[in-house]
Design a protein around this motif. Structure first.
Motif, PDB file in Angstrom:
ATOM      1  N   THR A 190     -72.381 -19.211   6.803  1.00  0.00           N
ATOM      2  CA  THR A 190     -71.527 -18.039   6.664  1.00  0.00           C
ATOM      3  C   THR A 190     -70.088 -18.371   7.026  1.00  0.00           C
ATOM      4  O   THR A 190     -69.149 -17.998   6.299  1.00  0.00           O
ATOM      5  CB  THR A 190     -72.048 -16.887   7.552  1.00  0.00           C
ATOM      6  N   CYS A 237     -68.520 -20.633   4.306  1.00  0.00           N
ATOM      7  CA  CYS A 237     -68.269 -19.860   3.087  1.00  0.00           C
ATOM      8  C   CYS A 237     -67.105 -18.884   3.279  1.00  0.00           C
ATOM      9  O   CYS A 237     -66.285 -18.712   2.372  1.00  0.00           O
ATOM     10  CB  CYS A 237     -69.527 -19.140   2.634  1.00  0.00           C
ATOM     11  N   ASP A 238     -67.012 -18.258   4.446  1.00  0.00           N
ATOM     12  CA  ASP A 238     -65.888 -17.366   4.731  1.00  0.00           C
ATOM     13  C   ASP A 238     -64.567 -18.135   4.704  1.00  0.00           C
ATOM     14  O   ASP A 238     -63.584 -17.679   4.120  1.00  0.00           O
ATOM     15  CB  ASP A 238     -66.058 -16.681   6.090  1.00  0.00           C
ATOM     16  N   CYS A 264     -66.100 -18.780  -0.636  1.00  0.00           N
ATOM     17  CA  CYS A 264     -67.117 -19.111  -1.633  1.00  0.00           C
ATOM     18  C   CYS A 264     -68.465 -18.519  -1.234  1.00  0.00           C
ATOM     19  O   CYS A 264     -68.590 -17.905  -0.180  1.00  0.00           O
ATOM     20  CB  CYS A 264     -67.230 -20.627  -1.794  1.00  0.00           C
ATOM     21  N   GLN A 265     -69.441 -18.717  -2.071  1.00  0.00           N
ATOM     22  CA  GLN A 265     -70.812 -18.304  -1.817  1.00  0.00           C
ATOM     23  C   GLN A 265     -71.648 -19.537  -1.473  1.00  0.00           C
ATOM     24  O   GLN A 265     -71.262 -20.665  -1.800  1.00  0.00           O
ATOM     25  CB  GLN A 265     -71.412 -17.626  -3.064  1.00  0.00           C
ATOM     26  N   ASP A 303     -72.231 -21.927  -4.168  1.00  0.00           N
ATOM     27  CA  ASP A 303     -71.098 -22.776  -4.541  1.00  0.00           C
ATOM     28  C   ASP A 303     -71.069 -24.034  -3.673  1.00  0.00           C
ATOM     29  O   ASP A 303     -70.603 -25.076  -4.103  1.00  0.00           O
ATOM     30  CB  ASP A 303     -69.770 -22.035  -4.337  1.00  0.00           C
TER      31      ASP A 303
END
Length: 74
Positions: free
Chosen positions: A55, A58-59, A63-64, A67
């Motif tokens: 998390t 990605c933050d 991105c997710q 990705d």
């Protein structure tokens, strides 16, 4: 029981950092994760990763998870 790990999960951290003109050191500071541990992930040597770490990465990269981590075809 799941099959043995066959190394098909690949981390795209290098590509994502390049796309964002960000260094691993900068990401380390944003995420609060050691440079060594990020390097292990980036070089596909990590055996596990916490959801909280995913998390945070990605933050920081906008991105997710999909990705960042991909499964290479068999």
């Amino acid at each position: 029981m799941p099959p043995e790990d066959d190394g098909r999960v690949r981390c795209r951290l290098t590509e994502l950092l390049e796309e964002r003109n960000m260094t691993l050191t900068e990401l380390s500071g944003r995420v609060g994760m050691s440079l060594v541990n990020l390097s292990v992930l980036k070089n596909d040597r990590a055996r596990a990763i916490r959801f909280s770490t995913l998390t945070a990465i990605c933050d920081a990269l906008g991105c997710q998870v999909g990705d960042l981590l991909v499964v290479d075809p068999a």
